[in-house]
Design a protein around this motif. Structure first.
Motif, PDB file in Angstrom:
ATOM      1  N   LEU A  22      -2.674   1.113   6.986  1.00 44.50           N
ATOM      2  CA  LEU A  22      -2.652  -0.151   7.731  1.00 44.50           C
ATOM      3  C   LEU A  22      -3.180  -1.301   6.888  1.00 44.50           C
ATOM      4  O   LEU A  22      -2.612  -2.402   6.910  1.00 44.50           O
ATOM      5  CB  LEU A  22      -3.459  -0.024   9.024  1.00 44.50           C
ATOM      6  N   LEU A  23      -4.242  -1.068   6.123  1.00 40.34           N
ATOM      7  CA  LEU A  23      -4.802  -2.109   5.272  1.00 40.34           C
ATOM      8  C   LEU A  23      -3.794  -2.544   4.216  1.00 40.34           C
ATOM      9  O   LEU A  23      -3.519  -3.732   4.045  1.00 40.34           O
ATOM     10  CB  LEU A  23      -6.101  -1.626   4.614  1.00 40.34           C
ATOM     11  N   VAL A  24      -3.219  -1.573   3.525  1.00 39.07           N
ATOM     12  CA  VAL A  24      -2.276  -1.869   2.445  1.00 39.07           C
ATOM     13  C   VAL A  24      -1.003  -2.518   2.986  1.00 39.07           C
ATOM     14  O   VAL A  24      -0.545  -3.534   2.468  1.00 39.07           O
ATOM     15  CB  VAL A  24      -1.955  -0.584   1.659  1.00 39.07           C
ATOM     16  N   ILE A  25      -0.445  -1.954   4.034  1.00 33.84           N
ATOM     17  CA  ILE A  25       0.804  -2.484   4.588  1.00 33.84           C
ATOM     18  C   ILE A  25       0.594  -3.887   5.157  1.00 33.84           C
ATOM     19  O   ILE A  25       1.455  -4.755   5.007  1.00 33.84           O
ATOM     20  CB  ILE A  25       1.388  -1.526   5.653  1.00 33.84           C
ATOM     21  N   SER A  26      -0.554  -4.139   5.794  1.00 35.42           N
ATOM     22  CA  SER A  26      -0.790  -5.485   6.332  1.00 35.42           C
ATOM     23  C   SER A  26      -0.778  -6.518   5.212  1.00 35.42           C
ATOM     24  O   SER A  26      -0.202  -7.600   5.363  1.00 35.42           O
ATOM     25  CB  SER A  26      -2.115  -5.538   7.110  1.00 35.42           C
ATOM     26  N   CYS A  27      -1.381  -6.179   4.094  1.00 34.74           N
ATOM     27  CA  CYS A  27      -1.394  -7.099   2.958  1.00 34.74           C
ATOM     28  C   CYS A  27       0.010  -7.278   2.376  1.00 34.74           C
ATOM     29  O   CYS A  27       0.448  -8.401   2.112  1.00 34.74           O
ATOM     30  CB  CYS A  27      -2.354  -6.572   1.895  1.00 34.74           C
ATOM     31  N   MET A  28       0.723  -6.181   2.197  1.00 36.36           N
ATOM     32  CA  MET A  28       2.063  -6.256   1.625  1.00 36.36           C
ATOM     33  C   MET A  28       3.011  -7.046   2.518  1.00 36.36           C
ATOM     34  O   MET A  28       3.842  -7.813   2.027  1.00 36.36           O
ATOM     35  CB  MET A  28       2.604  -4.848   1.355  1.00 36.36           C
ATOM     36  N   VAL A  29       2.886  -6.880   3.830  1.00 39.16           N
ATOM     37  CA  VAL A  29       3.754  -7.610   4.762  1.00 39.16           C
ATOM     38  C   VAL A  29       3.495  -9.116   4.666  1.00 39.16           C
ATOM     39  O   VAL A  29       4.436  -9.918   4.721  1.00 39.16           O
ATOM     40  CB  VAL A  29       3.584  -7.075   6.203  1.00 39.16           C
ATOM     41  N   ILE A  30       2.243  -9.495   4.500  1.00 39.35           N
ATOM     42  CA  ILE A  30       1.945 -10.918   4.318  1.00 39.35           C
ATOM     43  C   ILE A  30       2.602 -11.430   3.046  1.00 39.35           C
ATOM     44  O   ILE A  30       3.188 -12.519   3.016  1.00 39.35           O
ATOM     45  CB  ILE A  30       0.417 -11.160   4.301  1.00 39.35           C
ATOM     46  N   PRO A  87       9.198  -8.229  -2.466  1.00 43.22           N
ATOM     47  CA  PRO A  87      10.432  -7.931  -1.741  1.00 43.22           C
ATOM     48  C   PRO A  87      10.189  -6.910  -0.622  1.00 43.22           C
ATOM     49  O   PRO A  87       9.366  -5.995  -0.767  1.00 43.22           O
ATOM     50  CB  PRO A  87      11.349  -7.348  -2.824  1.00 43.22           C
ATOM     51  N   ALA A  88      10.918  -7.064   0.454  1.00 47.66           N
ATOM     52  CA  ALA A  88      10.769  -6.168   1.604  1.00 47.66           C
ATOM     53  C   ALA A  88      11.099  -4.729   1.230  1.00 47.66           C
ATOM     54  O   ALA A  88      10.484  -3.790   1.763  1.00 47.66           O
ATOM     55  CB  ALA A  88      11.652  -6.639   2.759  1.00 47.66           C
ATOM     56  N   TRP A  89      12.045  -4.524   0.301  1.00 46.91           N
ATOM     57  CA  TRP A  89      12.406  -3.155  -0.059  1.00 46.91           C
ATOM     58  C   TRP A  89      11.222  -2.410  -0.673  1.00 46.91           C
ATOM     59  O   TRP A  89      11.113  -1.188  -0.502  1.00 46.91           O
ATOM     60  CB  TRP A  89      13.630  -3.109  -0.988  1.00 46.91           C
ATOM     61  N   ALA A  90      10.313  -3.109  -1.341  1.00 41.64           N
ATOM     62  CA  ALA A  90       9.141  -2.454  -1.935  1.00 41.64           C
ATOM     63  C   ALA A  90       8.227  -1.916  -0.827  1.00 41.64           C
ATOM     64  O   ALA A  90       7.693  -0.808  -0.935  1.00 41.64           O
ATOM     65  CB  ALA A  90       8.382  -3.419  -2.835  1.00 41.64           C
ATOM     66  N   VAL A  91       8.073  -2.694   0.228  1.00 39.58           N
ATOM     67  CA  VAL A  91       7.274  -2.236   1.365  1.00 39.58           C
ATOM     68  C   VAL A  91       7.959  -1.044   2.022  1.00 39.58           C
ATOM     69  O   VAL A  91       7.299  -0.081   2.432  1.00 39.58           O
ATOM     70  CB  VAL A  91       7.042  -3.379   2.379  1.00 39.58           C
ATOM     71  N   MET A  92       9.278  -1.073   2.093  1.00 42.49           N
ATOM     72  CA  MET A  92      10.017   0.052   2.681  1.00 42.49           C
ATOM     73  C   MET A  92       9.847   1.327   1.851  1.00 42.49           C
ATOM     74  O   MET A  92       9.773   2.419   2.414  1.00 42.49           O
ATOM     75  CB  MET A  92      11.504  -0.294   2.845  1.00 42.49           C
ATOM     76  N   VAL A  93       9.778   1.205   0.543  1.00 40.45           N
ATOM     77  CA  VAL A  93       9.533   2.384  -0.309  1.00 40.45           C
ATOM     78  C   VAL A  93       8.178   2.986   0.053  1.00 40.45           C
ATOM     79  O   VAL A  93       8.042   4.205   0.221  1.00 40.45           O
ATOM     80  CB  VAL A  93       9.595   2.014  -1.812  1.00 40.45           C
TER      81      VAL A  93
END
Length: 175
Positions: A71-79, A87-93
């Motif tokens: 949750l911590l990492v994804i929240s930062c990446m989404v911002i 890029p959104a694809w990096a978060v999807m990976v």
């Protein structure tokens, strides 16, 4: 509730604080957000140490600790996706790897097998958190953003492949 679990719970509660600091615009907001992110990241190592060293490993901790990290990492990446810095694809990976490894662990647990975190997963977590710290602190450096994104994606893929290579027997397709 164990001390280790309380520390993990504090990390979860720090996530909305971190996000708010990232998204509001006031002087030094990114420094404050970075401080919260670093403290939250460090609690990952502290709660793990306490849990192992003082025999406080619990099912609640086993559930909440990896969830808090993600949750911590994804929240930062989404911002950073929202700001056009990743890029959104990096978060999807990253998300796909997390879902796949979680699924593998669920299947393994049904067979009585526990899949512990491997070194590549620990390296992935540490390099991701450090890279995101650099991105929070150094705004406006596209090359840095690119390098951090590449490191995150590569360590994510390597650790995901390692989990599946080491535990392929869990997915016995004949059963």
């Amino acid at each position: 509730m164990t001390t280790a679990s309380k520390i993990t719970l504090v990390r979860v509660l720090m996530i909305p604080v971190f996000m708010a600091l990232m998204l509001v615009d006031f002087p030094y907001h990114s420094v404050a957000a970075l401080a919260v992110f670093i403290i939250a990241s460090c609690t990952d190592f502290v709660d793990g140490y306490i849990a192992r060293h003082y025999n406080q490993v619990s099912n609640f901790g086993k559930f909440l600790d990896p969830l808090a990290d993600k949750l911590l990492v994804i929240s930062c990446m989404v911002i950073f996706v929202q700001w056009g810095r990743m890029p959104a694809w990096a978060v999807m990976v990253v998300l796909a790897r997390e879902f796949a490894v979680s699924g593998l662990r669920m299947v393994a647990s049904e067979g009585g097998k526990v899949i512990a975190a491997g070194w590549s997963g620990k390296i992935k977590t540490a390099s991701t958190m450090v890279g995101l710290c650099f991105m929070i602190f150094f705004e406006g450096y596209a090359l840095l953003d690119l390098v951090v994104m590449i490191v995150i994606v590569l360590t994510t893929l390597v650790s995901g492949v390692e989990y599946f290579v080491k535990n392929w027997d869990v997915l016995d397709m004949k059963k």
